[in-house]
Write an enzyme that holds these catalytic residues in place. Sequence first.
Site, PDB file in Angstrom:
ATOM      1  N   CYS A  28       0.834  -1.246   0.011  1.00 13.77           N
ATOM      2  CA  CYS A  28       0.027  -0.162  -0.085  1.00 13.77           C
ATOM      3  C   CYS A  28       0.697   1.213   0.084  1.00 13.77           C
ATOM      4  O   CYS A  28       2.173   1.051   0.084  1.00 13.77           O
ATOM      5  CB  CYS A  28      -0.822   0.024   1.363  1.00 13.77           C
ATOM      6  N   CYS A 113       2.598   5.690   8.935  1.00 15.25           N
ATOM      7  CA  CYS A 113       1.847   5.980   7.764  1.00 15.25           C
ATOM      8  C   CYS A 113       0.877   7.105   8.014  1.00 15.25           C
ATOM      9  O   CYS A 113       0.304   7.408   9.138  1.00 15.25           O
ATOM     10  CB  CYS A 113       0.750   4.682   7.534  1.00 15.25           C
ATOM     11  N   HIS A 141      -0.608  -5.165  19.350  1.00 12.71           N
ATOM     12  CA  HIS A 141      -0.025  -4.699  17.900  1.00 12.71           C
ATOM     13  C   HIS A 141       0.636  -3.294  18.203  1.00 12.71           C
ATOM     14  O   HIS A 141       0.054  -2.462  18.749  1.00 12.71           O
ATOM     15  CB  HIS A 141      -1.474  -4.484  17.204  1.00 12.71           C
ATOM     16  N   GLU A 143       0.656  -0.605  16.251  1.00 14.25           N
ATOM     17  CA  GLU A 143      -0.192   0.514  15.709  1.00 14.25           C
ATOM     18  C   GLU A 143      -1.174   0.731  17.119  1.00 14.25           C
ATOM     19  O   GLU A 143      -1.305   1.796  17.263  1.00 14.25           O
ATOM     20  CB  GLU A 143      -0.947   0.070  14.686  1.00 14.25           C
ATOM     21  N   THR A 182      -5.888   0.596  11.786  1.00 18.97           N
ATOM     22  CA  THR A 182      -6.583   0.693  10.514  1.00 18.97           C
ATOM     23  C   THR A 182      -6.408  -0.630   9.749  1.00 18.97           C
ATOM     24  O   THR A 182      -6.809  -0.661   8.282  1.00 18.97           O
ATOM     25  CB  THR A 182      -5.092   1.487   9.798  1.00 18.97           C
ATOM     26  N   SER A 241      -0.896  -7.953  10.822  1.00 19.52           N
ATOM     27  CA  SER A 241      -2.409  -7.943  11.101  1.00 19.52           C
ATOM     28  C   SER A 241      -3.464  -7.930   9.892  1.00 19.52           C
ATOM     29  O   SER A 241      -4.388  -8.577   9.740  1.00 19.52           O
ATOM     30  CB  SER A 241      -2.990  -6.624  11.873  1.00 19.52           C
ATOM     31  N   ASN A 242      -2.892  -7.211   8.918  1.00 22.87           N
ATOM     32  CA  ASN A 242      -4.067  -7.047   7.815  1.00 22.87           C
ATOM     33  C   ASN A 242      -3.704  -8.392   7.091  1.00 22.87           C
ATOM     34  O   ASN A 242      -4.759  -9.064   6.385  1.00 22.87           O
ATOM     35  CB  ASN A 242      -3.743  -5.695   6.706  1.00 22.87           C
ATOM     36  N   SER A 285       1.960  -5.396   3.241  1.00 25.46           N
ATOM     37  CA  SER A 285       3.425  -5.429   3.426  1.00 25.46           C
ATOM     38  C   SER A 285       4.284  -6.200   2.852  1.00 25.46           C
ATOM     39  O   SER A 285       5.416  -6.394   3.096  1.00 25.46           O
ATOM     40  CB  SER A 285       3.704  -5.350   4.995  1.00 25.46           C
TER      41      SER A 285
END
Length: 330
Positions: A28, A113, A141, A143, A182, A241-242, A285
């Site tokens: 991304c 980000c 996490h 983030e 996110t 995570s994503n 990522s």
Amino acid sequence: MTGIRDEIRPQAGLLPLTIYVAAPRGFCAGVDRAIQIVELALAKYGAPVYVRHEIVHNRHVVETLKAKGAIFVEELDEIPATQAPVIFSAHGVPKSVPEAAQARNLFYLDATCPLVSKVHIEAERHHEAGREVLLIGHAGHPEVLGTMGQLPEGSVHLIETVADARAFTPKDPEALAYTTQTTLSVDDTRAIAEVLRERFPRMVGPHKDDICYATTNRQEAVKRIAPLCDRLIVVGSPNSSNSLRLVEVAERAGCPRAMLVQSAAEIDWGDFAGISSLGVTAGASAPEVLVEAIVEAFKARFAAHVESVVTAEEDIAFKLPRQLRDGPSR
């Protein structure tokens, strides 16, 4: 599709296989920017460059940057007295981290980000307005640690599940706000937010969903191909995570089995015996070279036909830090 040719391999005796490759997939804009920051810092200031935490959650990316001169640490106290740049990862950091860097006179570059920074700003504004802040996310996490670390300790309440949303007791139900990590499952987050809004109708939420465009787009692409596939591979790291959410989304959307794979070398070929259709995608990522290698590995074992399934086009790019855009070195 770039790097992946749509073809049928004619080898005798190989079983036919349709490979559905999801698009969008992979890097991304925030990940691309973070990697560029490390590479440009190495080019401008020379090695070493220190990076606090993995710049993005991908082993291949981290090892590639290590080979170029990046040194990865978990905490600033692992860094000696130095004039070398120190880079904060794309996931964001608590306020205490730049404060500690300033106290040591370290030269730092922030690769957070911009979409994560937006969440930080939202949380701060809610706190300044006197609202109790809820953060939908996963404990531990980086983030989440970064977002919670924008406010005084105890000011942010982590909500991980619908059960958490039902059990939470606010100080004042009229002064509540929520924000989100996110990289969550869009559907899971929606379910949690709906419970919170039902319980606390005056609660303030984000003007636009905090789950980033890339997470949303990759999940939608997986939903499109999952019902067509006997198996689905998500290229990504176990701490991404994503990427983990993509595995969950694929199975919920109808794929009998989805799995996370870091590289072609990790494939257990017994898991793919007798299949006729395969889905392939990549977390935000994971670099495209890993996707290409996995597709090629299947082409070597099956009479493979590759189809690209495109559900969105992405053209977002984020600005680099000023220090890397112009001006002389420090």
